[in-house]
Design a protein around this motif. Structure first.
Motif, PDB file in Angstrom:
ATOM      1  N   ILE A 157       2.024  -4.527   8.130  1.00 51.20           N
ATOM      2  CA  ILE A 157       3.387  -5.036   8.306  1.00 51.20           C
ATOM      3  C   ILE A 157       4.353  -4.212   7.457  1.00 51.20           C
ATOM      4  O   ILE A 157       4.062  -3.883   6.316  1.00 51.20           O
ATOM      5  CB  ILE A 157       3.470  -6.534   7.893  1.00 51.20           C
ATOM      6  CG1 ILE A 157       2.605  -7.397   8.806  1.00 51.20           C
ATOM      7  CG2 ILE A 157       4.913  -7.031   7.873  1.00 51.20           C
ATOM      8  CD1 ILE A 157       3.126  -7.543  10.211  1.00 51.20           C
ATOM      9  N   ARG A 158       5.507  -3.876   8.043  1.00 51.70           N
ATOM     10  CA  ARG A 158       6.567  -3.175   7.317  1.00 51.70           C
ATOM     11  C   ARG A 158       7.647  -4.198   6.994  1.00 51.70           C
ATOM     12  O   ARG A 158       8.056  -4.969   7.866  1.00 51.70           O
ATOM     13  CB  ARG A 158       7.176  -2.081   8.177  1.00 51.70           C
ATOM     14  CG  ARG A 158       6.224  -0.963   8.517  1.00 51.70           C
ATOM     15  CD  ARG A 158       6.875   0.014   9.499  1.00 51.70           C
ATOM     16  NE  ARG A 158       5.979   1.081   9.842  1.00 51.70           N
ATOM     17  CZ  ARG A 158       5.897   2.237   9.191  1.00 51.70           C
ATOM     18  NH1 ARG A 158       6.686   2.451   8.175  1.00 51.70           N
ATOM     19  NH2 ARG A 158       5.048   3.162   9.560  1.00 51.70           N
ATOM     20  N   LEU A 159       8.121  -4.179   5.730  1.00 53.71           N
ATOM     21  CA  LEU A 159       9.209  -5.045   5.347  1.00 53.71           C
ATOM     22  C   LEU A 159       9.957  -4.431   4.179  1.00 53.71           C
ATOM     23  O   LEU A 159       9.544  -3.404   3.629  1.00 53.71           O
ATOM     24  CB  LEU A 159       8.721  -6.452   4.998  1.00 53.71           C
ATOM     25  CG  LEU A 159       8.000  -6.664   3.688  1.00 53.71           C
ATOM     26  CD1 LEU A 159       8.203  -8.092   3.249  1.00 53.71           C
ATOM     27  CD2 LEU A 159       6.529  -6.431   3.848  1.00 53.71           C
ATOM     28  N   MET A 160      11.074  -5.039   3.813  1.00 50.94           N
ATOM     29  CA  MET A 160      11.908  -4.545   2.720  1.00 50.94           C
ATOM     30  C   MET A 160      11.569  -5.327   1.450  1.00 50.94           C
ATOM     31  O   MET A 160      11.435  -6.551   1.486  1.00 50.94           O
ATOM     32  CB  MET A 160      13.392  -4.728   3.067  1.00 50.94           C
ATOM     33  CG  MET A 160      13.817  -4.006   4.339  1.00 50.94           C
ATOM     34  SD  MET A 160      13.568  -2.236   4.285  1.00 50.94           S
ATOM     35  CE  MET A 160      15.005  -1.745   3.360  1.00 50.94           C
TER      36      MET A 160
ATOM     37  N   ILE B 195       9.464  -3.305  -7.133  1.00 54.04           N
ATOM     38  CA  ILE B 195       8.105  -3.475  -6.618  1.00 54.04           C
ATOM     39  C   ILE B 195       7.494  -2.096  -6.404  1.00 54.04           C
ATOM     40  O   ILE B 195       8.085  -1.240  -5.751  1.00 54.04           O
ATOM     41  CB  ILE B 195       8.104  -4.267  -5.293  1.00 54.04           C
ATOM     42  CG1 ILE B 195       8.652  -5.678  -5.503  1.00 54.04           C
ATOM     43  CG2 ILE B 195       6.712  -4.307  -4.680  1.00 54.04           C
ATOM     44  CD1 ILE B 195       7.794  -6.563  -6.366  1.00 54.04           C
ATOM     45  N   GLY B 196       6.310  -1.895  -6.977  1.00 51.40           N
ATOM     46  CA  GLY B 196       5.637  -0.609  -6.862  1.00 51.40           C
ATOM     47  C   GLY B 196       4.418  -0.680  -5.963  1.00 51.40           C
ATOM     48  O   GLY B 196       4.036  -1.750  -5.473  1.00 51.40           O
ATOM     49  N   GLN B 197       3.794   0.458  -5.752  1.00 50.82           N
ATOM     50  CA  GLN B 197       2.589   0.551  -4.931  1.00 50.82           C
ATOM     51  C   GLN B 197       1.446  -0.198  -5.615  1.00 50.82           C
ATOM     52  O   GLN B 197       1.369  -0.265  -6.833  1.00 50.82           O
ATOM     53  CB  GLN B 197       2.227   2.014  -4.730  1.00 50.82           C
ATOM     54  CG  GLN B 197       1.205   2.236  -3.646  1.00 50.82           C
ATOM     55  CD  GLN B 197       1.155   3.697  -3.232  1.00 50.82           C
ATOM     56  OE1 GLN B 197       2.172   4.363  -3.210  1.00 50.82           O
ATOM     57  NE2 GLN B 197      -0.028   4.176  -2.935  1.00 50.82           N
TER      58      GLN B 197
ATOM     59  N   VAL C 107       0.814  -1.219   0.000  1.00 49.85           N
ATOM     60  CA  VAL C 107       0.000   0.000   0.000  1.00 49.85           C
ATOM     61  C   VAL C 107       0.850   1.273   0.000  1.00 49.85           C
ATOM     62  O   VAL C 107       0.366   2.321  -0.377  1.00 49.85           O
ATOM     63  CB  VAL C 107      -0.999   0.041   1.190  1.00 49.85           C
ATOM     64  CG1 VAL C 107      -2.045  -1.040   1.042  1.00 49.85           C
ATOM     65  CG2 VAL C 107      -0.292  -0.053   2.513  1.00 49.85           C
ATOM     66  N   GLU C 108       2.117   1.152   0.411  1.00 52.73           N
ATOM     67  CA  GLU C 108       2.973   2.334   0.434  1.00 52.73           C
ATOM     68  C   GLU C 108       4.421   1.926   0.246  1.00 52.73           C
ATOM     69  O   GLU C 108       4.931   1.048   0.945  1.00 52.73           O
ATOM     70  CB  GLU C 108       2.814   3.054   1.773  1.00 52.73           C
ATOM     71  CG  GLU C 108       3.503   4.392   1.847  1.00 52.73           C
ATOM     72  CD  GLU C 108       3.308   5.042   3.203  1.00 52.73           C
ATOM     73  OE1 GLU C 108       4.284   5.568   3.744  1.00 52.73           O
ATOM     74  OE2 GLU C 108       2.172   5.012   3.720  1.00 52.73           O
ATOM     75  N   THR C 109       5.076   2.530  -0.736  1.00 49.68           N
ATOM     76  CA  THR C 109       6.509   2.336  -0.951  1.00 49.68           C
ATOM     77  C   THR C 109       7.006   3.464  -1.833  1.00 49.68           C
ATOM     78  O   THR C 109       6.223   4.204  -2.418  1.00 49.68           O
ATOM     79  CB  THR C 109       6.819   0.957  -1.586  1.00 49.68           C
ATOM     80  OG1 THR C 109       8.226   0.756  -1.577  1.00 49.68           O
ATOM     81  CG2 THR C 109       6.286   0.856  -2.999  1.00 49.68           C
ATOM     82  N   GLU C 110       8.320   3.585  -1.926  1.00 56.71           N
ATOM     83  CA  GLU C 110       8.908   4.607  -2.789  1.00 56.71           C
ATOM     84  C   GLU C 110       8.656   4.232  -4.243  1.00 56.71           C
ATOM     85  O   GLU C 110       8.526   3.049  -4.566  1.00 56.71           O
ATOM     86  CB  GLU C 110      10.408   4.694  -2.511  1.00 56.71           C
ATOM     87  CG  GLU C 110      10.723   5.126  -1.100  1.00 56.71           C
ATOM     88  CD  GLU C 110      12.197   4.930  -0.747  1.00 56.71           C
ATOM     89  OE1 GLU C 110      12.990   4.594  -1.644  1.00 56.71           O
ATOM     90  OE2 GLU C 110      12.527   5.103   0.426  1.00 56.71           O
ATOM     91  N   PRO C 111       8.595   5.211  -5.134  1.00 55.59           N
ATOM     92  CA  PRO C 111       8.341   4.893  -6.550  1.00 55.59           C
ATOM     93  C   PRO C 111       9.492   4.105  -7.167  1.00 55.59           C
ATOM     94  O   PRO C 111      10.627   4.146  -6.680  1.00 55.59           O
ATOM     95  CB  PRO C 111       8.190   6.261  -7.211  1.00 55.59           C
ATOM     96  CG  PRO C 111       8.804   7.229  -6.270  1.00 55.59           C
ATOM     97  CD  PRO C 111       8.702   6.636  -4.898  1.00 55.59           C
TER      98      PRO C 111
ATOM     99  N   PRO D 261      11.999   0.166   1.833  1.00 54.25           N
ATOM    100  CA  PRO D 261      10.923  -0.153   2.771  1.00 54.25           C
ATOM    101  C   PRO D 261       9.554  -0.100   2.091  1.00 54.25           C
ATOM    102  O   PRO D 261       9.335   0.679   1.162  1.00 54.25           O
ATOM    103  CB  PRO D 261      11.057   0.924   3.845  1.00 54.25           C
ATOM    104  CG  PRO D 261      11.795   2.036   3.195  1.00 54.25           C
ATOM    105  CD  PRO D 261      12.639   1.445   2.127  1.00 54.25           C
ATOM    106  N   ALA D 262       8.645  -0.946   2.586  1.00 56.41           N
ATOM    107  CA  ALA D 262       7.269  -0.962   2.082  1.00 56.41           C
ATOM    108  C   ALA D 262       6.328  -1.270   3.241  1.00 56.41           C
ATOM    109  O   ALA D 262       6.712  -1.928   4.212  1.00 56.41           O
ATOM    110  CB  ALA D 262       7.109  -2.009   0.991  1.00 56.41           C
ATOM    111  N   ILE D 263       5.091  -0.784   3.119  1.00 54.23           N
ATOM    112  CA  ILE D 263       4.053  -1.086   4.097  1.00 54.23           C
ATOM    113  C   ILE D 263       2.975  -1.885   3.369  1.00 54.23           C
ATOM    114  O   ILE D 263       2.520  -1.501   2.286  1.00 54.23           O
ATOM    115  CB  ILE D 263       3.460   0.198   4.712  1.00 54.23           C
ATOM    116  CG1 ILE D 263       4.558   0.984   5.421  1.00 54.23           C
ATOM    117  CG2 ILE D 263       2.328  -0.149   5.683  1.00 54.23           C
ATOM    118  CD1 ILE D 263       4.126   2.331   5.957  1.00 54.23           C
TER     119      ILE D 263
END
Length: 187
Positions: A160-163, A168-170, A136-140, A153-155
């Motif tokens: 859950i937060r993980l790498m 991998i995109g939103q 649902v959320e990560t850098e472009p 990092p991604a949510i």
């Protein structure tokens, strides 16, 4: 119950010890220079969650317990209790949500899990090894950043937060290991 030697204990074994049921979490075989080898075993009580460190010599006999595994479907959560349904008999059971610990966010509606029983008492819930989650959320995604083995990092949709890898995109679906909380692959 089968009797096994103290040096045959492995992580995941369920033992009857001091009047309780314990699962071996970590096992370290120690071979001192003097005397016999022994297993240093970190155990967790299946009923109340207490932890215990115990030393078993190779000649010690311990009772290994075999738990019966039944596939059950997760229905819903209410008041801190998880409700599961047996897929054959359609019987429903309730188990405390804290039984899953930090893996609780991976439990999804309708998911089939393995519930472990000792007689009629449900003691443990095992999630599938891998589940599909949405980012649902990560850098472009940045062009040209795929050569190096870098992660960002991604949510996930379950909080859950993980790498994840840089490609991998939103709003992408990914496969996550439920034991290690690590990215596995694209879904």
């Amino acid at each position: 119950m089968a009797k096994i030697n103290g040096n045959e204990i492995r992580p995941g074994n369920v033992l009857e010890h001091d009047g309780g049921l314990w699962v071996a979490v970590k096992v370290n075989i120690v071979k001192p220079g003097k005397g016999g080898a022994f297993a240093q075993v970190e155990m967790k009580n299946l009923r109340d969650g207490r932890k215990l460190n115990e030393r078993f010599r190779s000649e010690d006999k311990v009772d290994e317990v075999r738990l019966e595994r039944k596939d059950q479907q997760f229905l819903f959560e209410a008041d801190g209790m998880l409700t599961f349904m047996d897929s054959e008999s359609f019987e429903q059971i309730e188990l405390p949500a804290d039984l899953l610990g930090d893996r609780r966010p991976f439990l999804q509606d309708g998911m089939t899990v393995a519930v472990e029983y000792y007689g009629d008492e449900a003691l443990n819930v095992t999630l599938p090894q891998k589940v599909i989650c949405k980012v649902v959320e990560t850098e472009p995604v940045l062009n040209g950043q795929t050569a190096a083995k870098s992660y960002k990092p991604a949510i996930l949709d379950n909080g859950i937060r993980l790498m994840v890898p840089p490609f991998i995109g939103q709003d992408e679906d990914i496969v996550v290991h439920t034991e290690t909380f690590e990215y596995s692959e694209r879904a």
